[in-house]
Each structure stands twice: as structure tokens, then as C-alpha cells.
Design a protein around this motif. Sequence first.
Motif, mmCIF file in Angstrom:
data_model
loop_
_atom_site.group_PDB
_atom_site.id
_atom_site.type_symbol
_atom_site.label_atom_id
_atom_site.label_comp_id
_atom_site.label_asym_id
_atom_site.label_seq_id
_atom_site.Cartn_x
_atom_site.Cartn_y
_atom_site.Cartn_z
ATOM 1 N N UNK A 1 27.330 47.003 51.022
ATOM 2 C CA UNK A 1 28.006 45.428 50.513
ATOM 3 C C UNK A 1 28.339 45.244 49.088
ATOM 4 N N UNK A 2 27.484 46.060 48.386
ATOM 5 C CA UNK A 2 27.715 46.129 46.791
ATOM 6 C C UNK A 2 28.969 46.791 46.637
ATOM 7 N N UNK A 3 29.254 47.868 47.209
ATOM 8 C CA UNK A 3 30.439 48.605 46.968
ATOM 9 C C UNK A 3 31.536 47.810 47.289
ATOM 10 N N UNK A 4 31.534 47.062 48.435
ATOM 11 C CA UNK A 4 32.614 46.226 48.961
ATOM 12 C C UNK A 4 33.141 45.042 47.838
ATOM 13 N N UNK A 5 32.065 44.471 47.398
ATOM 14 C CA UNK A 5 32.169 43.434 46.434
ATOM 15 C C UNK A 5 32.606 43.912 44.996
ATOM 16 N N UNK A 6 32.405 45.366 44.793
ATOM 17 C CA UNK A 6 32.766 46.094 43.298
ATOM 18 C C UNK A 6 34.273 46.252 43.631
ATOM 19 N N UNK A 7 34.515 46.914 44.700
ATOM 20 C CA UNK A 7 35.952 47.438 44.944
ATOM 21 C C UNK A 7 36.743 46.026 44.991
ATOM 22 N N UNK A 8 36.340 45.193 45.707
ATOM 23 C CA UNK A 8 37.229 43.970 45.711
ATOM 24 C C UNK A 8 37.294 43.260 44.427
ATOM 25 N N UNK A 9 36.577 43.232 43.750
ATOM 26 C CA UNK A 9 36.717 42.609 42.247
ATOM 27 C C UNK A 9 37.604 43.354 41.505
ATOM 28 N N UNK A 10 37.343 44.896 41.479
ATOM 29 C CA UNK A 10 38.196 45.710 40.653
ATOM 30 C C UNK A 10 39.562 45.652 41.238
#
Length: 374
Positions: A129-138
Motif C-alpha cells: 500500500x505504501x509503495x502504491x501511494x508513493x508511486x502514485x504521488x511521484x
Amino acid sequence: MGEHLSFVAISFLLLSVSFLSANEEKISIFILAGQSNMSGRARDYNNTNPPEFHPNPQILMFDVNQRWVAARDPLHVGIDVGRPVGLGPGMPFANALLGWDPCMGTIGLVPCAHGETFMSDWSKGRPYYDQLVMRTNASSQGGGRLGAMLWYQGENDSLTSENARLYRKRLMRFIADFRSDIGMPQLPVFVVVIASGLGKYKEKIRKAQMGIQLRNVIIVDGKGAEVKPLDVVHLSLAGAIDVGERLATAFKLLCHEQSRSGHPSSSSVTPSGKKLLGKKRKRVAEVEDRIVDAMNRFSEMTKVCIEDLSKKLGYDHDATKNVFGDLGKIPAMTVDEKLFVAEKLVENPKKLTLFFSLPDEDRNSMVKQLLKKE
């Protein structure tokens, strides 16, 4: 405008520019998330080279190093690590969109799927989940605009009754958390209803997915999509094309619906990049959207909480009772030990799945380990 966007995309490739500047045209970004069938396991064994998977200068991907590069399968290399990534529905989806509207501009795909995952693995605070949010924002920091998340997951959850019963609640919470954490409470989410799986609770997962009723959540049934004959779980080449095109069709319908209403959500991507609202009306609409969003989020989370309260006692009791019955087959266990192990297994879906999949001898060993740890 479409020609200008195409020129920008080609310039990216020729000059090896790895990010978008704030002054460049925006790209329409789509998040690819879920498990193996979104990541892709199909293979072009006969070297047919279907056009649906062909690279296009208007299709980019956000790679593992967070750079915009030319999209080319397998999209999930470096993301879905340790697994045999192949061809999935991402490229057929993007190519279908461009076939529908060549002037749509540049499409950006953000691979985030991970094979063999349960819905609980995507809970807020977990690594995926954290990777998903990070990549989405980036992916949107250089000026891109999020169009939607494409979600295809649930085959693993069909293995146990517990995960099947909790699936709808977990998916609703995941969508609400994700939208909140990226600051886009109306982001369209396209949920593919699973059509395959080894578990006997597949139909319960399908029913749970069909029952999701949240604003801007679009259900796309994957039933009938071809799977690999010796696999029976993963999409074949034709199946990946089929699902990708179904997702593209659903996105087109959403765009048409929003165009007719004249009031698209702030997260929507319209064909050809046309603005549908004047500046003054847009400001009013944004205020209205924020109010509606807050009400919807409150309603969604309230629904989840009510389901928690109504199901928790009865469900936990039933699950513990079933495990307790199986533990009764293991000799020399006290009642207290059986209750303790049953509660530990029910609290951990992965351990519960493992327990039921083991033969009796190995179950004995697993129970001894749990007791020893305590």
C-alpha cells in the motif's frame, strides 16, 4: 493539440528525458494495481506480436526508478519482483484508448501490481500500500494528471472463507484510504471482477466485488476472458487483450457520461483534453465536489464500520469454532491450548490459510510452533 502532445512524447524518447517539467503538457496517468493478472503472466508463445501490445510514442510508463520511459511489456519488471512477469492488460488498455481518440494525448501507465497478494496485503500501512501511494504521488509531480486506478485482484482471497467474507469491507476501506492519501476523493477506480481462481470461494469474491457501490467506482466483469489452459488462473494473451479493452470501454463510457453531465469530477481525464467548465463555474464546482466528497467518505466509512459491528462477533465466533473443531483431531491438547491456537490462527489470515492447506502431520508441527512461541 494532439499533434503537439505526440511531439512532446517523441521528444521524451529521443532526448531520454526522465521526468515532466511543470511547463510541459500534462499526461493522463493510470495506476495499474492488484495482483498477478494485472501485473501480467501471459506469453506470446507463437510470436504473433499482437498490435494491442505494440509500443506507441504516446504511451509512457513510470519505471522502477520513477522515470517516464517508453512503455513496453513486461510493464512490471522491477516492480513485481521475484515472479515471472509477462504481458498483462495495461498496454491493450492504453492502445485501445488511443484507438478511440488519437488526440487524447500522452498516456502514462504506473505499474504497481504484485502477484500472490491478499486484499489484506493492501491495507493502509502495509508495504504494498505504501509503495502504491508513493508511486502514485511521484508519478504526477511533473505535471501529469491522474485519470484512474485499474484494480484487478481477488484470486488469492478465494482460498478461504474468512477472506471471502471480509473482502468487500477490505476493498471499500482500501479505496477510501487510497483516495484520501493521494488527496483525490473522487478518483475513478475500475474494479475487475475476477473470473478465475483456485479457491472454492471464487463466487463469493465475485459477489463482493459486484456489490461495491461507491461513487466513481466502476465494476468491469472479467468473466469469459480466456485463461491459460494449463494454468486456469492467469489470463492468456487473448484474455489480457480482452480485459484491457473492457477497461478501456468502461473508461470511454465514464468520459461520455461526464461530458453529458457537464460536471466531471476533478480527477477525471476528458478526451482530447477539452475543458468542460468555465473558470468561475469550475471554482464553484470544486467547492461542491469537496462537500460531496466529504459526505461520501463519511458514508463509506460509516458503512464499513456498521458491517464491522454487525459481523465481527458472529463471524469471529464461527471461524474460531471451525478451527477449534479441526484442532480437536490433534491429540494431547488441552482446551486452553486449543482456544489459544484457534484465536491466533483466526487473527492471521495467512497462517489460517496455511493451516487448512497442511496435512494432519504438518498441522501438528505448526500447532507446536505456535505454542512454543507463546
